[in-house]
Design an enzyme around this catalytic site. Structure first.
Site, PDB file in Angstrom:
ATOM      1  N   GLU A 144      -1.799  -9.062   4.005  1.00  0.00           N
ATOM      2  CA  GLU A 144      -1.718  -9.576   5.377  1.00  0.00           C
ATOM      3  C   GLU A 144      -3.066  -9.785   6.035  1.00  0.00           C
ATOM      4  OE1 GLU A 144      -1.309  -5.034   5.813  1.00  0.00           O
ATOM      5  OE2 GLU A 144      -0.934  -6.577   4.308  1.00  0.00           O
ATOM      6  N   HIS A 162      -3.689  -5.122   0.584  1.00  0.00           N
ATOM      7  CA  HIS A 162      -3.107  -5.628   1.836  1.00  0.00           C
ATOM      8  C   HIS A 162      -3.143  -7.159   1.855  1.00  0.00           C
ATOM      9  CE1 HIS A 162      -2.573  -1.872   4.131  1.00  0.00           C
ATOM     10  NE2 HIS A 162      -3.581  -1.432   3.384  1.00  0.00           N
ATOM     11  N   CYS A 193       0.834  -1.206   0.000  1.00  0.00           N
ATOM     12  CA  CYS A 193       0.000   0.000   0.000  1.00  0.00           C
ATOM     13  C   CYS A 193       0.875   1.265   0.000  1.00  0.00           C
ATOM     14  CB  CYS A 193      -0.987  -0.025   1.169  1.00  0.00           C
ATOM     15  SG  CYS A 193      -2.386   1.092   0.938  1.00  0.00           S
TER      16      CYS A 193
END
Length: 510
Positions: A170, A168, A79
């Protein structure tokens, strides 16, 4: 030598999630504020740049020298990290027409080692207001979404690879995110994934022996997972030179003091149990507000611990069960002068003790501590025990705390917790407890009218306690618990169930 990944934090709410995914892949990592100097040694295999609430086009936007990094190691920008990489190398980043947030469909446009083993189309999670409109020279597009032309990119001209992801990987909603991060670790950085609980124990005990030598360590134990695992590791290194102090503040679960001391004895730990119930009850007398109660309990613990510690001689170290979230939250990405959260495990201990700290768990997350504990042979019922608040039952008794109220709550809570275990629900709940309300209501038992207390049952599902949903326990189970409490705990004639989630509520009532 333990291989390591550094995650540079630009203030993202998801930075800890990146670290957790890296650790789950059996690769050790550390989070540093972006302004910290990176130490390049043989153990460091790669760098990950986190997201951020900033825009790369702001005057005071945080910046790091990615070009210098790439001369030594591969870099993954997520990001903000991706936008920063694109901008620094000559690309164009601008404000999006609308803020892009939530699920998106990601399409791989060019095969690459970062996305090996992924389907061509997968779901990802977006959270940004800027977008990369033009890639720098020498960079190639790797993936897009319906609304974002540059969702993933890579370079092919630098000494090492720079990959950028606008989404993202994660977070849970990015379905192939863990694959992407694992590919970065293994395919790009060459990590061997050798960081395991057994590996951690061996390395940590060796490091503790070197750090402590023949020194003596004093440690306050709570019966919780963190302090028990930390004490067991220290004991492995120095044996009975570890002196544990376990204080009964009168606010523990029913029979917990005796049960925990018995477990410590089975583990071979050198622990002294201190019965200080009366002292804590005196200090809590007249205290009604939650913060007043917390401070009274904290101060009383320090007094008792200091008193007991001074009966020992030649103590050099203070043992702590500090874990990684405590460390991370004590450091601000905005600079060393700003603290997000005080270090709660250390704060308030007497300066007169002048002890050095030993914190064997300071780089572990909670789930990792549990894995280490199981590897150490600590009983599973202690390792998998629900979190319990530091002030104990004092913040589950609304209003003033008295010995009689504690007994009532201990008995009711014991019925609830033991019923969860009996019905095979305990491990499906992240945390459960009973709250004694400062409310009495009319009831009927037999032919008699009663005027007794109400308790609220609280059970939540969560990953880390940051957010939580109320547990949808079966009606039959709740009916059973209500009947058991009302029939067996004299002084309680009404049971209610808390169905609020966090946020807007909190897990504890105080």
């Amino acid at each position: 030598m333990t291989e390591k990944i550094i995650i540079l934090d630009f203030g993202s709410q998801y930075t800890q999630l990146i670290a957790r995914v890296v650790r789950e892949a059996n690769v050790y990592c550390e989070i540093l504020p972006f302004h910290n100097d990176v130490v390049y040694d043989a153990s460091l295999k790669g760098i990950i740049l986190s997201g951020s609430p900033f825009s790369v086009n702001e005057d005071k936007a945080p910046v790091v020298d990615i070009d210098s990094m790439l001369k030594k190691l591969p870099v993954l920008g997520i990001c903000y990290g991706a936008q920063l990489g694109a901008k620094l190398f000559g690309g164009h980043v601008a404000k999006s027409d609308k803020r892009e947030y939530g699920r998106a469909s990601f399409t791989i446009t060019k095969e690459n080692e970062l996305m090996q083993g992924m389907p061509t189309i997968s779901q990802v999670w977006m959270s940004h207001s800027d977008t990369i409109q033009e890639l720098p020279q020498g960079f190639e597009l790797l993936g897009t979404t319906e609304s974002i032309p540059v969702a993933a990119f890579g370079n092919h001209t630098a000494a090492h690879k720079l990959f950028g992801l606008q989404f993202h990987p994660e977070v849970y909603h990015s379905t192939e995110g863990k694959t992407i991060i694992k590919n970065f670790l293994v395919n790009v950085c060459g990590c061997t994934q050798n960081w395991t609980p057994a590996h951690f124990i061996t390395d940590t005990v060796a490091a503790l022996k070197k750090q402590l030598g023949n020194s003596k360590v004093v440690m306050g134990l709570s019966g919780g997972v963190d302090s028990t695992v930390a004490a067991t590791l220290i004991h492995r290194a120095i044996g009975d030179n570890l002196f544990g102090i376990f204080v009964d503040n009168g606010l523990l679960r029913k029979n917990e003091f005796e049960q925990v001391l018995n477990t410590y004895d089975q583990l071979g730990l050198n622990v002294k149990g201190v019965d200080a119930k009366k002292y804590f009850y005196e200090k809590l007398e007249g205290k009604v507000l939650p913060e007043e109660k917390r401070k009274a309990i904290g101060n009383a613990f320090i007094e008792i611990f200091d008193q007991e510690a001074h009966t020992l001689t030649d103590i050099s170290f203070l043992g702590q069960g500090t874990i990684y979230p405590d460390v991370i939250e004590s450091v601000s990405v905005h600079g060393p002068s700003v603290t997000i959260k005080s270090h709660h495990n250390v704060g308030g201990l007497p300066e007169t003790m002048k002890l050095k700290l030993v914190e064997p768990l300071r780089f572990l997350f909670k789930d990792e501590v549990r894995k280490i504990g199981l590897e150490l042979g600590i009983p599973e019922d202690m390792i998998n025990r629900h979190p319990f608040p530091g002030p104990g039952l004092a913040i589950r008794i609304l209003g003033e705390v008295t010995e009689d109220k504690v007994r009532l709550l201990q008995d009711a809570d014991s019925v609830f917790i033991e019923s969860l275990k009996k019905f095979d629900l305990y491990n499906k709940v992240w945390q459960a407890g009973t709250i004694l309300l400062p409310v009495k209501s009319v009831g009927v038992m037999g032919d008699e009218r009663t005027y007794e207390f109400t308790v609220a049952l609280r059970a939540v599902t969560s990953v880390d306690g940051m957010t939580a949903d109320w547990s949808q326990l079966p009606y039959e189970f709740l009916a059973h618990v209500s009947n058991e409490i009302i029939n067996n705990v004299k002084g309680i004639n009404r049971v209610v169930y808390d169905i609020s989630s966090k946020p807007p509520a909190t897990i504890e009532w105080e």
